[in-house]
Design an enzyme around this catalytic site. Structure first.
Site, PDB file in Angstrom:
ATOM      1  N   PHE A   1      -0.167   1.523 -19.443  1.00 19.57           N
ATOM      2  CA  PHE A   1      -0.294   0.336 -20.299  1.00 19.57           C
ATOM      3  C   PHE A   1       0.811   0.280 -21.347  1.00 19.57           C
ATOM      4  O   PHE A   1       0.563  -0.016 -22.520  1.00 19.57           O
ATOM      5  CB  PHE A   1      -1.668   0.305 -20.987  1.00 19.57           C
ATOM      6  N   VAL A   2       2.042   0.581 -20.915  1.00 18.21           N
ATOM      7  CA  VAL A   2       3.170   0.587 -21.845  1.00 18.21           C
ATOM      8  C   VAL A   2       3.649  -0.843 -22.036  1.00 18.21           C
ATOM      9  O   VAL A   2       4.437  -1.377 -21.262  1.00 18.21           O
ATOM     10  CB  VAL A   2       4.314   1.474 -21.322  1.00 18.21           C
ATOM     11  N   ARG A   3       3.159  -1.479 -23.066  1.00 16.50           N
ATOM     12  CA  ARG A   3       3.561  -2.858 -23.377  1.00 16.50           C
ATOM     13  C   ARG A   3       3.039  -3.230 -24.763  1.00 16.50           C
ATOM     14  O   ARG A   3       2.075  -2.658 -25.253  1.00 16.50           O
ATOM     15  CB  ARG A   3       3.030  -3.842 -22.334  1.00 16.50           C
ATOM     16  N   GLN A   4       3.733  -4.192 -25.375  1.00 17.24           N
ATOM     17  CA  GLN A   4       3.340  -4.728 -26.682  1.00 17.24           C
ATOM     18  C   GLN A   4       3.135  -3.621 -27.723  1.00 17.24           C
ATOM     19  O   GLN A   4       2.156  -3.602 -28.463  1.00 17.24           O
ATOM     20  CB  GLN A   4       2.074  -5.579 -26.535  1.00 17.24           C
ATOM     21  N   GLN A   5       4.067  -2.680 -27.742  1.00 19.87           N
ATOM     22  CA  GLN A   5       4.085  -1.608 -28.729  1.00 19.87           C
ATOM     23  C   GLN A   5       2.825  -0.737 -28.709  1.00 19.87           C
ATOM     24  O   GLN A   5       2.356  -0.254 -29.743  1.00 19.87           O
ATOM     25  CB  GLN A   5       4.287  -2.188 -30.142  1.00 19.87           C
ATOM     26  N   ARG A   6       2.295  -0.508 -27.517  1.00 19.14           N
ATOM     27  CA  ARG A   6       1.159   0.411 -27.374  1.00 19.14           C
ATOM     28  C   ARG A   6       1.227   1.064 -26.008  1.00 19.14           C
ATOM     29  O   ARG A   6       1.849   0.538 -25.081  1.00 19.14           O
ATOM     30  CB  ARG A   6      -0.171  -0.320 -27.530  1.00 19.14           C
TER      31      ARG A   6
ATOM     32  N   CYS B   1       0.801  -1.225   0.000  1.00 11.37           N
ATOM     33  CA  CYS B   1       0.000   0.000   0.000  1.00 11.37           C
ATOM     34  C   CYS B   1       0.826   1.264   0.000  1.00 11.37           C
ATOM     35  O   CYS B   1       0.323   2.330  -0.316  1.00 11.37           O
ATOM     36  CB  CYS B   1      -0.936   0.027   1.213  1.00 11.37           C
TER      37      CYS B   1
END
Length: 285
Positions: free
Chosen positions: A269-274, A127
């Site tokens: 959501f910085v992942r998989q080129q997006r 937390c």
């Protein structure tokens, strides 16, 4: 750059490994988690006082950086000049506490906010520091609004950050159970990475390392944190002067409000080129 791992950062355990119907006994590596008591010494020479201000659950290693970063991001110090030194307390009662109690000696002329100093925090790996209720409270502690000019970061750099962070996570590769905070240049070069069981501790360690090296404010820095982006992480980044923060996971509503208010560019959501840009997209090319 990979951090040197002290032996206290991990432990070994014998586990039953199940693969389909097959069971075998193997040795597994666990990320260590132990309490760290943070004390401060303050006041003029000859009239020094010592108080405990926090107990946090952390992964041992880079403890002095953790303490320095915590003091800065919690508003207890404003700069490196306020910090006289950090040491493990020699006057502990039990042997197992010897490297789990740290005292930061503040400079005699440091301006101390006694009501803030007297607050007792309890933090955990899940937390973070309790008691944060509003963005206004952080502004009252002196967190400045970040300048909107200057730094620009290409989308290609943001896309590349997670893989570069993962490649440098030595403890995560061994245990699979640690968060990371990584500081990058605007062109995506890794400058510093710290790991810990707590997201807030990993970031405090990274910021503390920069503070002790007299590198603040971090106006030319991009931050990537594993997991989600919380209000607390945004606040700590803003205090350190970091203008662009990216997270592998989702931001909270208060994190987005804080980032907008502090002038910080927040990506999630910085992942998989997006990825999504939630605030101040003008810094992203």
């Amino acid at each position: 750059m990979k951090a040197l791992l002290p032996p206290t950062s991990y432990e070994y355990a014998t586990v039953q490994q199940v693969r389909g119907e097959q069971v075998r006994e193997v040795s597994d590596v666990l990320a260590a988690e132990e309490p760290l008591e943070i004390r401060v010494g303050y006041g003029p020479a000859g009239q020094r006082e010592h108080r405990t201000i926090s107990i946090t659950m952390r992964t041992p290693g880079h403890d002095f950086e953790l303490v320095a970063g915590f003091l800065l991001t919690e508003g207890l110090i404003r700069s490196r000049a306020d910090l006289q030194g950090i040491l493990y307390c020699p006057d502990v009662e039990k042997e197992e506490e010897r490297e789990n109690v740290v005292r930061a000696e503040l400079s005699p002329n440091a301006s101390i906010d006694l009501p803030r100093l007297e607050r007792h925090f309890y933090t955990s790996s899940s937390c973070g520091v309790c008691g944060k209720t509003s963005i206004e409270a952080v502004h009252a502690a002196g967190c400045p609004r970040l300048p909107l000019g200057g730094l620009r970061v290409p989308t290609s750099v943001i896309h590349a950050l997670p893989e570069r962070q993962r490649e440098a996570q030595e403890l995560f590769e061994q245990t699979g159970g640690l968060h990371a905070a990584a500081l990058f240049s605007p062109t995506g070069e890794l400058r510093l990475l710290r790991e810990d069981v707590g997201r807030h501790n990993a970031l405090d360690k990274a910021i503390g390392a920069a503070l002790l090296a007299d590198q603040l404010p971090l106006h030319d820095t991009v931050l990537l944190v594993s997991g989600r982006a919380s209000f607390e992480l945004v606040q700590k980044a803003a205090v350190a002067g970091i203008p662009v923060m990216a997270a592998v996971g989702a931001p909270s509503s208060l994190a987005v409000s804080a980032a907008r208010d502090f002038g910080l560019t927040l990506c999630g959501f910085v992942r998989q080129q997006r990825f999504n840009v939630y605030t101040h997209p003008e810094r992203i090319i």
